[in-house]
Design an enzyme around this catalytic site. Structure first.
Site, mmCIF file in Angstrom:
data_model
loop_
_atom_site.group_PDB
_atom_site.id
_atom_site.type_symbol
_atom_site.label_atom_id
_atom_site.label_comp_id
_atom_site.label_asym_id
_atom_site.label_seq_id
_atom_site.Cartn_x
_atom_site.Cartn_y
_atom_site.Cartn_z
ATOM 1 N N ARG A 110 0.960 -1.156 -0.011
ATOM 2 C CA ARG A 110 -0.056 -0.019 -0.014
ATOM 3 C C ARG A 110 0.878 1.143 0.263
ATOM 4 N NH1 ARG A 110 -4.746 2.561 -1.105
ATOM 5 N NH2 ARG A 110 -5.924 3.147 0.746
ATOM 6 N N THR A 389 -9.648 1.031 -9.162
ATOM 7 C CA THR A 389 -8.953 -0.207 -8.871
ATOM 8 C C THR A 389 -8.991 -1.180 -9.867
ATOM 9 O OG1 THR A 389 -9.380 0.553 -6.614
ATOM 10 C CG2 THR A 389 -8.452 -1.695 -6.858
ATOM 11 N N THR A 407 -4.185 -0.243 -7.242
ATOM 12 C CA THR A 407 -4.867 0.785 -7.530
ATOM 13 C C THR A 407 -4.136 2.224 -7.662
ATOM 14 O OG1 THR A 407 -6.979 2.169 -6.740
ATOM 15 C CG2 THR A 407 -5.351 1.430 -5.117
ATOM 16 N N ASN A 409 -6.478 4.975 -6.960
ATOM 17 C CA ASN A 409 -7.431 5.319 -6.462
ATOM 18 C C ASN A 409 -8.483 5.933 -7.364
ATOM 19 O OD1 ASN A 409 -9.149 5.915 -4.036
ATOM 20 N ND2 ASN A 409 -8.128 7.983 -3.896
ATOM 21 N N ASP A 431 -7.789 8.539 0.832
ATOM 22 C CA ASP A 431 -8.374 7.431 1.928
ATOM 23 C C ASP A 431 -8.270 7.597 3.089
ATOM 24 O OD1 ASP A 431 -9.543 6.293 -0.365
ATOM 25 O OD2 ASP A 431 -8.183 4.572 -0.498
ATOM 26 N N GLY A 481 -13.853 -1.250 -7.101
ATOM 27 C CA GLY A 481 -15.158 -0.867 -6.780
ATOM 28 C C GLY A 481 -15.345 0.393 -5.492
ATOM 29 N N GLY A 482 -13.964 0.835 -5.001
ATOM 30 C CA GLY A 482 -14.139 1.521 -3.641
ATOM 31 C C GLY A 482 -14.597 0.923 -2.488
#
Length: 577
Positions: A110, A389, A407, A409, A431, A481-482
């Protein structure tokens, strides 16, 4: 479930497709009752959101590469062929299962906040969140993790049959010699033009004369990206995190108002973490731990739903949707308070995934009436402590499996490209919780556990997931898909386990989503008006919105691989050999 065999005879392959042995629990892969059917193959399979990248991964498998190596090659290829989400300038999560050792691990690559980031940096002079800062400026850009993550996976799990340059070479070729622009890519670049053409470096790559998007069938070459990929092939992650590429990335971020330095890039490290696991009706679930909220809340929701006979309720019946929505809203309420980067905050993971805690939450659910979200607050799990993503899945002939979600974002991230590198940069720091109780771009509420801080990783919903049966690999799945990633992945599992669907049927089925706030069930087109009426009678508000997710899933059925790419987005491909 037997592990995948290295060779499968044609007769055995056909028998498994259509006839389920008496001793097997699984139904046939193909049934005349089903409207949708999976792709099948005996030896290896890749399912991704872009066809050319899928083929790259399959070729790596054919050359003797394992699932991890095919996943790395697929990821690099997606950075060229699916620029809105595939990336070098973003980050993500990878779930890895190695069949010989039985080991399942979670790799966290991440993005991280630069050292200069601070709690209130996304607030305006009046103390209110400033969307421009958190989504479209240099402040929004996190230190990328993708290249370092891929290198870490290769160093630990490479087969020895292929070299690191072998895995980057297909992406170099695609960037240098060009890709054929698909209708989907043309449409995406047309839609994003107002934002992408604002940056001269981005406009020069994707638009003729800096303003005209490419038409379907045109050839798109990305020479700067090819040069960056060549440095990565020759030098490994150092070619990205040190030297000219790192200097150009930090310079672009700083020019856009951010504080990222070359030291931030040089200091980036991915983290190997322990997977979140749970048991659902005899199947073992293994998914990403924090800073992803996906694994914890998938297990938490499954723990609640195991109380109910969903197989008797039926797929997408009013009863099934009601209890799903009630379980979802309670999990998302907990997400708002307890989830963040585990390197910075204490997370009651054991309590949140406890079956006893789930039983306590189930006691608050009425089977007759919806609970108003305003009546729900984050629970007390501690006593039980003893959008844009892309996802892809890979399984090889030996039963090794990878489920990977990464991703930028937003679609094309922040919209900025580091000049001379071809690397699109993320806007992942949105985020974080800019201010406790204020929703982010996906409507998710956050608290102090997910506050901005230098060196911290923002909370994510990405949920690459592996499912096991009788100790052997059974399914790899996940989705973009968030905020809907968690519930989309959840419904693939429910459709297969509770409703007996093949993976193609499970993928095509209508989806629903509830994230606590706003107080509504988001639904796709295709849900029966009668079902909607029954749910409204129970007090639910239902809202039809765009289709949700783009799952890429692979299952093992008696040694045969069956996969499916989501029909909701064009251009995806599942292919095996």
């Amino acid at each position: 479930m037997r592990p995948l065999s290295k060779t499968v005879s044609a007769a055995a392959f056909v028998m498994t497709l259509f006839v389920s042995p008496l001793w097997a629990q699984d139904t046939p892969i193909y049934s005349l009752k089903d409207r949708f059917h999976p792709v099948t193959a005996p030896n290896g399979m890749v399912a991704s959101q872009e066809a050319v990248a899928t083929k790259v991964g399959v070729e790596i498998l054919k050359k003797g590469g394992n699932a991890v190596e095919a996943a790395i090659a697929t990821g690099f290829a997606l950075a060229v062929t699916l620029p809105r989400a595939g990336n070098l300038g973003g980050g993500g999560f990878m779930m890895i299962h190695m069949a010989d050792s039985g080991e399942t691990e979670a790799l966290d690559y991440r993005e991280m906040a630069p050292a200069a980031a601070f709690k209130d940096m996304f607030l305006d002079d009046e103390g209110n969140p400033d969307k421009q800062k958190s989504r479209y400026s240099g402040l929004a850009i996190g230190v990328p993790g993708t290249v370092a993550g891929f290198e870490a996976a290769f160093e630990k799990y490479a087969s020895g049959n292929l070299t690191w340059p072998d895995l980057v070479a297909p992406a170099i070729d695609l960037a240098e010699n060009g890709i054929t622009v698909t209708p989907s890519l043309s449409a995406a670049l047309t839609s994003a033009a107002p934002r992408l053409t604002w940056d001269p470096a981005t406009a020069a790559i994707f638009y003729r004369q800096g303003i005209v998007p490419p038409a379907p069938g045109e050839i798109l070459k990305q020479q700067d990206l090819a040069s960056t990929l060549r440095l990565i092939a020759e030098q490994g992650a150092k070619g990205f995190y040190q030297g000219p590429v790192a200097q150009k990335i930090s310079a672009k971020v700083q020019a856009a108002g951010g504080g990222m330095t070359t030291e931030d890039l040089a200091n980036y490290k991915p983290v190997w973490r322990t997977a979140v696991t749970g048991d659902y009706r005899g199947y073992e679930i293994a998914s990403m731990p924090p800073p992803s909220s996906g694994g914890i809340h998938i297990v938490q929701i499954l723990n609640m739903l195991e109380t109910y006979p969903l197989d008797e309720f039926g797929p997408n019946s009013a009863d099934t949707i009601h209890v799903m929505a009630e379980a979802m809203r309670r999990a998302y309420a907990d997400r708002s308070k307890f989830l963040g980067d585990p390197d910075f905050v204490e997370i009651p993971a054991k309590g949140l995934t406890s079956e006893d805690y789930a039983a306590e939450l189930v006691e608050t659910i009425s089977v007759e009436r919806a609970t108003a979200s305003e009546e729900i607050r984050p629970g007390v799990p501690q006593p039980y402590e003893s959008n844009e993503t892309t996802h892809y899945s890979v399984v090889d002939k030996d039963g090794n499996a990878v489920s990977n979600t990464y991703t930028l974002n937003f679609s094309y991230g922040v919209g900025l490209t580091a000049d001379g590198t071809g690397v699109l940069l993320n806007n992942e720091l949105d985020d974080f919780s800019a201010k406790p109780g204020v929703p982010n771009a996906y409507g998710l509420i956050g608290g102090t556990a997910n506050a901005v801080e230098g060196g911290k990783r923002p909370l994510s919903s990405m949920s690459p997931t592996l499912v096991f049966k009788d100790g052997a690999f059974y399914m790899a799945t996940g989705s973009p898909g968030g905020s809907r990633i968690i519930t989309t992945t959840l419904q693939i599992i429910l459709n297969v386990v509770d409703h007996g669907m093949n993976i193609a049927e499970a993928t095509a089925a209508t989806r629903i989503h509830n994230q606590w706030l706003p107080d509504e069930i988001r639904i796709e087109e295709g849900l029966s008006p009668d079902t909607i009426a029954l749910l409204e009678q129970r007090g639910h508000t239902l809202v039809v919105k765009n289709a949700m997710g783009s799952t890429q899933s692979i299952m093992s059925i008696d040694g045969i691989l069956a996969g499916a790419s989501d029909p909701r987005r064009p251009g995806a491909l599942t292919e095996g050999y």
